[in-house]
Scaffold this active site. Structure first.
Site, PDB file in Angstrom:
ATOM      1  N   LYS A  53       0.842  -1.207   0.000  1.00  0.00           N
ATOM      2  CA  LYS A  53       0.000   0.000   0.000  1.00  0.00           C
ATOM      3  C   LYS A  53       0.878   1.258   0.000  1.00  0.00           C
ATOM      4  CE  LYS A  53      -3.814  -2.452   2.148  1.00  0.00           C
ATOM      5  NZ  LYS A  53      -4.511  -2.853   3.362  1.00  0.00           N
ATOM      6  N   GLN A  97      -4.353  -1.448   9.575  1.00  0.00           N
ATOM      7  CA  GLN A  97      -4.286  -2.778   8.977  1.00  0.00           C
ATOM      8  C   GLN A  97      -4.872  -3.818   9.938  1.00  0.00           C
ATOM      9  OE1 GLN A  97      -3.181  -3.439   5.750  1.00  0.00           O
ATOM     10  NE2 GLN A  97      -3.975  -5.491   6.161  1.00  0.00           N
ATOM     11  N   ASP A 120     -10.746   3.158   3.785  1.00  0.00           N
ATOM     12  CA  ASP A 120     -11.026   1.722   3.659  1.00  0.00           C
ATOM     13  C   ASP A 120     -12.535   1.469   3.532  1.00  0.00           C
ATOM     14  OD1 ASP A 120      -9.057  -0.182   3.426  1.00  0.00           O
ATOM     15  OD2 ASP A 120      -8.615  -0.291   5.575  1.00  0.00           O
TER      16      ASP A 120
END
Ligand code: NAD
Length: 289
Positions: A53, A97, A120
């Site tokens: 990412k 995460q 997200d």
């Protein structure tokens, strides 16, 4: 019949090129898109995802910030960092995460992220907006699947779609997105009695189960579109999806591989959400006297 393969790497490269150009235009106006990533613990898979990412951000011209914490960090420390990032006008996206170590309440952590920076798309507010068909940050994986279906020329209106898996991050939002585009959606899960009954009549099957090669060719209707979200590591170290690619590609009309399918599109949509957040921040900045 051998299925047409939907190449996620090629599509992701194309979309990321476009994102990089839009980021450059925004930077010229004085706003550089910035994603902050929080990683807790030393889960090797999470470390790889975070590295990918961060690298994707840098390649697109974004700024990225990475915060690493040991596995035994107290949740208060991470929540305080999220609060600081929420208030930082130069940060446009915040990502924690998952999974988090057991002392964390993941829901509490995800809800601590400002919905305006929830790139997200996991915050309850954004999920609620998605359910109502309103603009929000869409969860990256199912949104990437929607892009792949669009590029693959798959018609969704009136199509029978079966989503296998009902997680908050993939299965449920996937079902909602397909529904919003006019598909008739069936969601199958661990308690579904006869999975093959459902998959065999589906024009589109999306597998998000987390079980290697779980969906086999004999479960698929000839000519169907098969989207494999799964990422599983085999004992020999190779990656494979939730679909048995070899048997499924002989029956399907269109299929995504693993690796090189949905995975690259997930990160691409994360960039897209971060760019959108930066664009909103720039518009807000320009309209503030
Ligand atoms: P999850 O474990 O939260 O959910 C799995 C779902 O599968 C559950 O809803 C469960 O009901 C269902 N299931 C389990 N056994 C089943 C069975 N026998 N029959 C039917 N359904 C069954 O997983 P998740 O987070 O939704 O992820 C699913 C897969 O997608 C995993 O392999 C994960 O690694 C992968 N994933 C990939 C990406 C990507 O970028 N490509 C992103 C997120 C997740």
């Amino acid at each position: 019949m051998t299925a047409r393969i939907l190449d996620g790497n090629a599509l992701a490269a194309q979309v990321r090129e476009d994102i990089a150009q839009q980021a450059a235009a925004l930077i010229a106006q004085g706003v550089q898109p910035c994603l902050a990533v929080i990683l807790v613990g030393d889960n090797p898979a999470s470390a790889v995802y975070v590295r990918n990412k961060v690298a994707a951000c840098e390649k697109a011209g974004f700024r990225s910030l990475k915060f690493d914490y040991p596995a035994d960090v107290s949740p208060e420390v991470v929540l305080a960092k999220i609060d600081e990032l929420n208030r930082d006008p130069l940060v446009h996206g915040i990502l924690v995460q998952l999974p988090l170590p057991k002392q964390f309440n993941e829901e509490e952590v995800l809800e601590a992220i400002s919905p305006a920076k929830d790139v997200d798309g996991f915050h309850a507010e954004n999920f609620g907006l998605l359910l109502q068909g309103r603009k929000s940050f869409y969860p990256c994986t199912p949104w990437g699947v929607m892009k792949m279906l669009e590029v693959g020329g798959v018609s969704l209106k009136g199509a029978e779609a079966v989503v296998i898996g009902r997680s908050n991050i993939v299965g449920k939002p996937m079902a909602v997105m397909l529904l919003s585009q006019g598909a008739t959606v069936t969601v199958c899960h661990s308690q579904t009695r006869d999975l093959a009954f459902h998959t065999k009549r589906a024009d589109i099957v999306v597998a998000a189960v987390g079980k290697p090669k779980f969906v086999t060719g004999d479960m698929i209707k000839p000519g169907a579109t098969v989207i494999d979200v799964g990422i599983n590591r085999l004992p020999d170290g190779k990656l494979c999806g939730d679909v048995d690619f070899e048997s499924a590609k002989e029956v399907a009309g269109l299929i995504t591989p693993v690796p090189g399918g949905v995975g690259p599109m997930t990160i691409t949509m994360l960039l897209s959400n971060t760019l959108e957040s930066a664009r909103r921040a720039a518009a807000h900045f320009q309209s503030t006297p």
